[in-house]
Structures are given as structure tokens and as C-alpha cells.
Design a protein around this motif. Sequence first.
Motif, PDB file in Angstrom:
ATOM      1  N   SER A 182      13.464 -26.935 -28.408  1.00  0.00           N
ATOM      2  CA  SER A 182      14.357 -25.997 -27.732  1.00  0.00           C
ATOM      3  C   SER A 182      15.630 -25.955 -28.546  1.00  0.00           C
ATOM      4  N   ALA A 183      16.067 -24.751 -28.946  1.00  0.00           N
ATOM      5  CA  ALA A 183      17.216 -24.638 -29.842  1.00  0.00           C
ATOM      6  C   ALA A 183      18.157 -23.528 -29.406  1.00  0.00           C
ATOM      7  N   LYS A 184      19.456 -23.791 -29.481  1.00  0.00           N
ATOM      8  CA  LYS A 184      20.477 -22.775 -29.214  1.00  0.00           C
ATOM      9  C   LYS A 184      20.701 -21.972 -30.502  1.00  0.00           C
ATOM     10  N   ILE A 185      20.719 -20.680 -30.391  1.00  0.00           N
ATOM     11  CA  ILE A 185      20.938 -19.825 -31.555  1.00  0.00           C
ATOM     12  C   ILE A 185      22.430 -19.711 -31.818  1.00  0.00           C
ATOM     13  N   LEU A 186      22.850 -20.165 -32.989  1.00  0.00           N
ATOM     14  CA  LEU A 186      24.245 -20.062 -33.412  1.00  0.00           C
ATOM     15  C   LEU A 186      24.362 -18.951 -34.448  1.00  0.00           C
ATOM     16  N   ALA A 187      25.537 -18.357 -34.537  1.00  0.00           N
ATOM     17  CA  ALA A 187      25.734 -17.217 -35.441  1.00  0.00           C
ATOM     18  C   ALA A 187      25.374 -17.563 -36.880  1.00  0.00           C
ATOM     19  N   LYS A 188      25.757 -18.751 -37.333  1.00  0.00           N
ATOM     20  CA  LYS A 188      25.524 -19.092 -38.742  1.00  0.00           C
ATOM     21  C   LYS A 188      24.053 -19.371 -39.049  1.00  0.00           C
ATOM     22  N   TYR A 189      23.222 -19.551 -38.017  1.00  0.00           N
ATOM     23  CA  TYR A 189      21.799 -19.790 -38.214  1.00  0.00           C
ATOM     24  C   TYR A 189      20.931 -18.631 -37.712  1.00  0.00           C
ATOM     25  N   ARG A 190      21.557 -17.593 -37.212  1.00  0.00           N
ATOM     26  CA  ARG A 190      20.798 -16.508 -36.576  1.00  0.00           C
ATOM     27  C   ARG A 190      19.871 -15.810 -37.567  1.00  0.00           C
ATOM     28  N   ASP A 191      18.620 -15.615 -37.144  1.00  0.00           N
ATOM     29  CA  ASP A 191      17.661 -14.845 -37.911  1.00  0.00           C
ATOM     30  C   ASP A 191      17.558 -13.445 -37.313  1.00  0.00           C
ATOM     31  N   GLY A 231      16.733 -10.384 -35.223  1.00  0.00           N
ATOM     32  CA  GLY A 231      16.139 -10.276 -33.906  1.00  0.00           C
ATOM     33  C   GLY A 231      16.619 -11.317 -32.917  1.00  0.00           C
ATOM     34  N   GLU A 232      17.288 -12.372 -33.393  1.00  0.00           N
ATOM     35  CA  GLU A 232      17.758 -13.426 -32.502  1.00  0.00           C
ATOM     36  C   GLU A 232      19.132 -13.079 -31.937  1.00  0.00           C
ATOM     37  N   VAL A 233      19.365 -13.473 -30.708  1.00  0.00           N
ATOM     38  CA  VAL A 233      20.628 -13.201 -30.026  1.00  0.00           C
ATOM     39  C   VAL A 233      21.454 -14.478 -29.975  1.00  0.00           C
ATOM     40  N   VAL A 234      22.659 -14.418 -30.524  1.00  0.00           N
ATOM     41  CA  VAL A 234      23.546 -15.591 -30.531  1.00  0.00           C
ATOM     42  C   VAL A 234      23.815 -16.044 -29.102  1.00  0.00           C
ATOM     43  N   GLY A 235      23.707 -17.346 -28.889  1.00  0.00           N
ATOM     44  CA  GLY A 235      23.973 -17.918 -27.581  1.00  0.00           C
ATOM     45  C   GLY A 235      22.750 -18.119 -26.718  1.00  0.00           C
ATOM     46  N   THR A 236      21.632 -17.526 -27.123  1.00  0.00           N
ATOM     47  CA  THR A 236      20.410 -17.713 -26.341  1.00  0.00           C
ATOM     48  C   THR A 236      19.704 -18.997 -26.769  1.00  0.00           C
ATOM     49  N   VAL A 237      18.792 -19.468 -25.934  1.00  0.00           N
ATOM     50  CA  VAL A 237      18.000 -20.651 -26.238  1.00  0.00           C
ATOM     51  C   VAL A 237      16.577 -20.209 -26.560  1.00  0.00           C
ATOM     52  N   VAL A 238      16.079 -20.651 -27.703  1.00  0.00           N
ATOM     53  CA  VAL A 238      14.728 -20.306 -28.145  1.00  0.00           C
ATOM     54  C   VAL A 238      13.836 -21.536 -28.016  1.00  0.00           C
ATOM     55  N   THR A 250      11.545 -21.046 -42.978  1.00  0.00           N
ATOM     56  CA  THR A 250      11.647 -22.499 -42.865  1.00  0.00           C
ATOM     57  C   THR A 250      13.002 -22.880 -42.325  1.00  0.00           C
ATOM     58  N   TRP A 251      13.004 -23.831 -41.388  1.00  0.00           N
ATOM     59  CA  TRP A 251      14.267 -24.284 -40.793  1.00  0.00           C
ATOM     60  C   TRP A 251      14.736 -25.575 -41.452  1.00  0.00           C
ATOM     61  N   PHE A 252      14.359 -25.765 -42.713  1.00  0.00           N
ATOM     62  CA  PHE A 252      14.723 -26.999 -43.401  1.00  0.00           C
ATOM     63  C   PHE A 252      16.216 -27.264 -43.366  1.00  0.00           C
ATOM     64  N   THR A 253      16.997 -26.204 -43.542  1.00  0.00           N
ATOM     65  CA  THR A 253      18.452 -26.386 -43.572  1.00  0.00           C
ATOM     66  C   THR A 253      19.073 -26.242 -42.201  1.00  0.00           C
ATOM     67  N   LYS A 254      18.242 -26.004 -41.179  1.00  0.00           N
ATOM     68  CA  LYS A 254      18.799 -25.704 -39.873  1.00  0.00           C
ATOM     69  C   LYS A 254      18.605 -26.829 -38.871  1.00  0.00           C
ATOM     70  N   PHE A 255      17.550 -27.620 -39.044  1.00  0.00           N
ATOM     71  CA  PHE A 255      17.289 -28.715 -38.116  1.00  0.00           C
ATOM     72  C   PHE A 255      17.829 -29.993 -38.720  1.00  0.00           C
ATOM     73  N   LYS A 256      18.866 -30.522 -38.141  1.00  0.00           N
ATOM     74  CA  LYS A 256      19.446 -31.760 -38.655  1.00  0.00           C
ATOM     75  C   LYS A 256      19.737 -32.688 -37.494  1.00  0.00           C
ATOM     76  N   THR A 257      19.202 -33.898 -37.589  1.00  0.00           N
ATOM     77  CA  THR A 257      19.394 -34.878 -36.538  1.00  0.00           C
ATOM     78  C   THR A 257      20.302 -35.967 -37.064  1.00  0.00           C
ATOM     79  N   THR A 258      21.425 -36.181 -36.392  1.00  0.00           N
ATOM     80  CA  THR A 258      22.414 -37.108 -36.900  1.00  0.00           C
ATOM     81  C   THR A 258      22.862 -38.070 -35.833  1.00  0.00           C
ATOM     82  N   LEU A 259      23.055 -39.425 -36.168  1.00  0.00           N
ATOM     83  CA  LEU A 259      23.709 -40.366 -35.273  1.00  0.00           C
ATOM     84  C   LEU A 259      25.134 -39.914 -35.156  1.00  0.00           C
TER      85      LEU A 259
END
Length: 471
Positions: free
Chosen positions: A331-340, A342-349, A17-26
Amino acid sequence: MLTTMSEQVTNTHSQQTWFTKFKTTLASSLLLLTTSQTIYADESLGHFSQTYTPQQILADISQWENFLHSTHPNLAHSVENIDDFYTQLDSLRSSIKTPMTGQALWRELAKLNATMADGHLSFDDGKNAQWRAWIKDGVQLFPLEVVVNNQGLFVKSTLGGDANTYQGKQISQINGIPASTVTEELLQRIEGDNLAFRQALLSRRFAMTYRLVYGTKENFNLKFKDEDSTVILNALNQQPESIQSKPFEHYFNLQMLDNKQAILTVKTFGWDEPKKYFDFMAEAFQQLNANQVEHLLIDISENTGGDDEYWMAGILRYIAQKPYKQGSGYSAKILAKYRDPGEVVGTVVNGSLSRMIKPETDKSKLFKGQVSVLTGPLTYSSAVLFANTIQDHQFATLIGTPTGGRSTQSGGIQFLTLSNTQIRAVVPRFILARPSGNQQMTPVQPDIELTINPLNKAQTLADALSHSSKL
């Protein structure tokens, strides 16, 4: 206000779950900055009042550019002409020849805000707590609350919200400068997806933005449209209404009307005491059913966002009668602190939200009347996702003006405080399409369009109720 995407993201890299990873902020100074700065003498704006060398400034610009490119999944989402953007950035970098104050630097950096055209992508103008501290220490500001729109610049009240003799009058000049020139200068530095949102945001932050762009003034010579005389007003040491601490009831309230109608005002999807909010919503819908209310108007016209959970568990729980989701393709950029794994930091998923959220099983809790949702130019971030979900699943009728944000929203904002100048930047790391899958780059369009009167909210609500009653 943070907006947490609590949907599960389905892709080949992760099932979590990406509950803690997807955050939309003004990404605006309305709600965001959390760093504390040293407060200086009277008329000082902390880090904005300090002077920095060209080397320090250029290092900060490089730091920001690296942060931008390592975080954002696709700048072309909001930047209309990417080549013009880089030309503007190069010109800014080339212009840094002499020492500058933080305030002067912000004036230049913030010109990128309008170019980037995303409320989640900006250089901040200071957090509310900072401005409250600076004002407490003596900073004086433009003395009026105003409304900025396509027709011009209008007096709303005295700075802070008190009634004013000039309320409703259109300002034609400020200190000899045409009001149109002033608002154009300020709007260049306001973030946002579209002009209507930037105008609404500037209306809230006019006094502070004016101070950063034009500097400190002891008084203001004002001229009003169709009047020959000049009015001189002193600057005020007063908190603007938008940064004042307000009670729970200001943001959330239920108004029962005597014609089987009710208005539920929700000015944000977040609160520092979540239980208080959810208890309030449970009691509100219980009261609506007990009084056999036939039509509920939910007012999110001033809701700039928050956590999705607040509208999913706090509102849709009581009005959704079928499974739903709050987005589709992302479309999401993979950051080190959110990497799962198999995911490569800096890539777009790229992927899609597929899990449907089930409706409330206790049918006695569901609201049995008709629902309308009032939107406006300040409807942004999570409030846009709420409007998307309401419209795509036909849970209610949208009435009002187009939203302040694109239907396809950016989010997952990341913060950077520049090392030398301490100016705050915000960058999103994902982009999410509405539940229908429509890659809509325009605002959410209401089912019934209604003009919102920013000087008379009571009239706007009355008009909304009148139109809704005809459905």
C-alpha cells in the motif's frame, strides 16, 4: 541506512520499476539526519539549545501534521489506538503556552514516537555527525555504555567501548532516581515497532538520549543492585560507540572456523563504496566453496537495514537456488515527485510485487553447504525483508530472537526538517507484506529461538553454531 525495494510493482497505473521509489529506512538517529546545524559553545546542542516562541512551535507542529497526513498511507498500520494518538497530539498542541528550547520541545514531541510504534516514523534526536561535532566542542555525556532489557539496566563498558570495572553490573539508581524510572522515561521517546527493538536502540543511544531528557550533568551518583555503596563517575567528553566512524571490516567480515563452519557478519546492507562490498561478498563465497565449508552462519543480529540490492546481489546470489521475490502486497501513498502517468497525488494505491528474481545461472558460484541466519532485536528494515525472504523461500534456517521490526514493514521514508525548530521528522509512504502474502504484524519469528547475550557476543555465536549443527 536506506533500503531500496528493487522489485517491479504491478498495478493498473504503472509498469515501471520502483527501484528508486521504494526505500525502507530505520527512521532513527542511528543513521539518518543529513542536515548540518550551527555548532554553539561548550555544552550546546545546536538547534536543541535555542529557544523558540509558541507561535514558531505551533507552526512547526502544524507543518509536521500536514506532512504526516500527506505522506503516510495508513497510520493504523502501527498506531494501536488512532483516537488516543490524536488526543495526545491535541494535548501537546494545547500545552504550548510559553517559549521552549528545542531540547524541551523534543522531549514532548518524542513522546509520540512510542505511540506511533514504527522505527520509520519518528522525531529524530540528532544525526551522528551532529553529536560528533557537539562532543568535539565539549559536550559531556553519561560515562557508560549500557544494555537495556527486561531485566534492567546493565553496564557494558566505558562510554566509547573501553573495558570497565563495573561491566556486567546492574545499575539500580542514577542520581537518586531508580534505574527503572530512568529507562521508562527514555523509552517513552524511542521509536520502534516493539519494546525489544526500542530497548536495543536505547542501549546504543543511552548517553545521548539521557542528555536530551535530563540535561547536562557534571557527575553521576550510581548505585548497583545488591550493593550499599554509591559510585561517583564524572561525565565524559567522549563519543558513544554507536556514533564512532568504523572501518569496513567492522561491518563486514568472514571468520573461517576449523570445523568446516564459518561466520559471515553483515551489520548493514549498505556501504559508501558498493564495489568494495560486492567484491568482498564474491570473494567470501568463493573462499567458502574452496574450503568446502559445510555450514555458514550469517549474522544479521545487529543489522538495522540498508539497500535490498546488497543482500539480493551480495548474498542471495550465492545461496538462492530458485526464483524469489522480497515482498507481496503493498500500500503506497502517491507523492508528486514519484507520480506516474494516471496517478493522483495524495491517493493510496494498493498492488502487489509479482516479478520473480531469477537465481544465479553459474552453479559454480552457489554455496554448497548449509546456511543459518542469526537474527536479533536490532534486525530491522531491509534486514527484516531479508529474513522474510530467507524464511518464506526456505533458503536458510533463521535462528536467534524475533526481529526488531514487524514482518509487514513500512518504508519509502520521507524526511522533513521543521522550518523553525530544525527538528527532523521521518514518515514512511508505503507498507509491504512478506513474500508469502501473510500480513504478519508481529516480528519475524526464528525457526530456532536462541537467547542473545548482549554482554557476550562470542557466547551468542557459539550457541548459534551449536544449535545449527544439530539441524
